[in-house]
Design a protein around this motif. Structure first.
Motif, PDB file in Angstrom:
ATOM      1  N   HIS A  45      32.433 -43.670  17.521  1.00 46.76           N
ATOM      2  CA  HIS A  45      33.206 -42.868  16.341  1.00 46.76           C
ATOM      3  C   HIS A  45      33.909 -41.877  16.117  1.00 46.76           C
ATOM      4  O   HIS A  45      34.618 -41.332  17.328  1.00 46.76           O
ATOM      5  N   SER A  46      35.066 -41.531  15.051  1.00 39.70           N
ATOM      6  CA  SER A  46      36.441 -41.079  15.206  1.00 39.70           C
ATOM      7  C   SER A  46      36.000 -39.779  14.500  1.00 39.70           C
ATOM      8  O   SER A  46      34.867 -39.304  13.777  1.00 39.70           O
ATOM      9  N   PRO A  47      36.595 -37.872  15.109  1.00 38.35           N
ATOM     10  CA  PRO A  47      36.361 -37.099  15.063  1.00 38.35           C
ATOM     11  C   PRO A  47      35.974 -36.896  13.383  1.00 38.35           C
ATOM     12  O   PRO A  47      34.750 -35.965  13.398  1.00 38.35           O
ATOM     13  N   ARG A  48      36.454 -37.420  12.588  1.00 34.88           N
ATOM     14  CA  ARG A  48      36.475 -36.421  11.708  1.00 34.88           C
ATOM     15  C   ARG A  48      34.810 -36.887  10.792  1.00 34.88           C
ATOM     16  O   ARG A  48      34.344 -36.665   9.890  1.00 34.88           O
ATOM     17  N   LEU A  49      33.910 -37.978  11.031  1.00 41.40           N
ATOM     18  CA  LEU A  49      33.231 -38.230  10.807  1.00 41.40           C
ATOM     19  C   LEU A  49      31.726 -37.687  11.690  1.00 41.40           C
ATOM     20  O   LEU A  49      31.319 -38.504  12.985  1.00 41.40           O
ATOM     21  N   THR A  50      32.171 -36.571  11.164  1.00 41.10           N
ATOM     22  CA  THR A  50      30.928 -35.452  11.990  1.00 41.10           C
ATOM     23  C   THR A  50      29.280 -35.372  11.807  1.00 41.10           C
ATOM     24  O   THR A  50      28.658 -35.552  12.810  1.00 41.10           O
TER      25      THR A  50
ATOM     26  N   SER B  12      34.748 -42.657   4.520  1.00 45.71           N
ATOM     27  CA  SER B  12      34.857 -41.871   2.954  1.00 45.71           C
ATOM     28  C   SER B  12      35.538 -42.591   2.275  1.00 45.71           C
ATOM     29  O   SER B  12      36.358 -43.267   1.852  1.00 45.71           O
TER      30      SER B  12
ATOM     31  N   SER C 142      36.134 -35.935  19.886  1.00 44.05           N
ATOM     32  CA  SER C 142      36.900 -35.740  20.383  1.00 44.05           C
ATOM     33  C   SER C 142      37.738 -36.134  21.114  1.00 44.05           C
ATOM     34  O   SER C 142      38.233 -37.259  21.326  1.00 44.05           O
TER      35      SER C 142
ATOM     36  N   ASP D 284      42.101 -41.648  12.645  1.00 42.26           N
ATOM     37  CA  ASP D 284      42.114 -39.998  12.577  1.00 42.26           C
ATOM     38  C   ASP D 284      41.390 -40.543  14.584  1.00 42.26           C
ATOM     39  O   ASP D 284      40.213 -40.304  14.980  1.00 42.26           O
ATOM     40  N   GLN D 285      42.422 -41.061  14.883  1.00 44.08           N
ATOM     41  CA  GLN D 285      42.419 -40.245  16.382  1.00 44.08           C
ATOM     42  C   GLN D 285      44.278 -39.981  17.198  1.00 44.08           C
ATOM     43  O   GLN D 285      45.103 -39.911  16.535  1.00 44.08           O
TER      44      GLN D 285
ATOM     45  N   ASP E  46      38.218 -43.786  11.667  1.00 41.79           N
ATOM     46  CA  ASP E  46      38.208 -43.134  10.668  1.00 41.79           C
ATOM     47  C   ASP E  46      39.744 -43.978   9.814  1.00 41.79           C
ATOM     48  O   ASP E  46      40.468 -43.225  10.350  1.00 41.79           O
TER      49      ASP E  46
ATOM     50  N   LEU F 156      41.161 -42.619   6.620  1.00 41.93           N
ATOM     51  CA  LEU F 156      41.492 -41.423   6.482  1.00 41.93           C
ATOM     52  C   LEU F 156      41.922 -41.279   5.091  1.00 41.93           C
ATOM     53  O   LEU F 156      42.575 -42.799   4.788  1.00 41.93           O
TER      54      LEU F 156
END
Ligand SMILES: [Zn+2]
Ligand SMILES: [Zn+2]
Length: 347
Positions: free
Chosen positions: A140-145, A211, A151, A193-194, A185, A187
């Protein structure tokens, strides 16, 4: 006296079959965890403990796993394993099996770098064992915490790990390799999201909406069309986001204009994912037929988060066959070089 089997291999096989059957994670962990504990015992201790009946004194080894070990050491296939193997038979029809055999790899899978349960090498070796030529690693990419999205720094680090693993496979004479990738992600505004720099370096990019799944149809359509027009995105993951069963409950489909979204996929020569996870089975057949009629390409993916789940491609194949999707429309029937050329053609 019958020769002993490898009890650790039997425990791992049980874990694999439970995973494939979508059993609860704690049940899978019981077997894989016990195998890890027993694998660390000094030479001879496993057999000595099995004989003395003290395996269960070890933390992480329960009655069921201990019984399996004893049976293995006695040279018998553990009863637990035999039962699983008996019920794991895949009664696929001829067409589904044919399509499954035509697939050369899997374009969507996670490791323990994000929310998967197993290290990259274990996922890779399982994929190779299934006969795949490649596995695209798509953490997964950063925003999907919540899923420990990577990162830019961690993704960069992962690329080095993958390069080392591939060098190791080549040294062993394996034709299998891991392809680099991401499940990025999409957005709210349709951007990815990268960093562009990293996305450009990856072999295959899956883009998914995770999201604002309840966006108004016009907003969601614009978002997905924007993402499909982005040259970095190659495959649109689980397009409706629906959940139909399972521990996370159910979730309705996101609403969007399928004609516009699938037309954008055709225009930019992107693939629509046929997601094989039992709780997703996304897109629904109704939309799969629309995508087919629109002229889309597809990618049949497992979205595996654990080794046993890499065996779920048959779910997607069955749906592709039911909707009449021909093999030549499916990008993971391509050899790695052709898949890479297709992905690279997007820029
Ligand atoms: Zn996803
Ligand atoms: Zn995923």
């Amino acid at each position: 006296m019958p020769t002993a089997r490898d009890p650790l291999a039997d425990l791992r096989r049980i874990a694999y079959l439970l995973e494939r059957a979508h059993e609860k994670t704690y049940r899978v962990r019981a077997f894989r965890g016990a195998a890890a504990v027993l694998g660390k015992l000094p030479e001879g201790e496993l057999a000595a403990r099995a004989k003395a009946g003290t395996l269960t004194d070890l933390a992480g080894v329960g009655d069921v796993t201990a019984r399996c070990v004893v049976e293995s050491l006695n040279g018998e296939e553990p009863v637990y394993l035999r039962r699983l193997e008996a019920t794991a038979g895949q009664d696929l029809d001829e067409e589904t099996r044919g399509l499954l055999e035509a697939l050369r790899g899997d374009c969507h899978a996670h490791s323990d770098w994000s929310d998967g349960g197993s290290p990259i090498d274990e996922m890779a070796l399982t994929a190779a064992g299934l006969g795949h030529e490649y596995l695209v690693l798509t953490d997964h990419s950063p925003r999907l915490t919540v899923a420990r999205g990577l990162s830019a720094e961690r993704l960069e680090e992962q690329l080095g790990v993958v390069a080392d693993l591939n060098a190791g496979f080549a040294e062993l004479g394996m034709s299998f390799r891991i392809l680099t990738g991401i499940e990025v992600d999409i957005l709210a505004d349709g951007s990815l999201d990268q960093t562009d720099e990293l996305l450009a370096r990856l072999d295959v990019v899956v883009g998914s909406v995770h999201s604002n799944l309840k966006d108004e149809p016009e907003v969601m359509t614009r978002r997905m069309v924007t993402a499909l027009a982005n040259p970095h995105l190659d495959i649109l993951g689980h397009c409706t986001g629906r959940l139909i069963t399972g521990g996370r409950g159910t979730r309705p489909e996101s609403r969007f204009d399928p004609a516009a979204v699938f037309a954008a996929a055709v225009e930019h020569d992107k693939a629509i994912e046929i997601n094989s996870r039992p709780e997703r089975l996304d897109p629904p057949k109704r939309l799969l037929r629309v995508a087919l009629e629109t002229g889309c390409r597809f990618s049949i993916d497992t979205d595996a988060h654990a080794p046993g789940q890499l065996d779920w491609l048959s779910n997607g194949c069955a749906r592709a066959v039911a909707c009449g999707v021909p093999a030549e429309r499916i990008v993971n029937t391509l050899p790695a070089a052709d898949l890479l050329a297709w992905a690279a053609s997007h820029g």
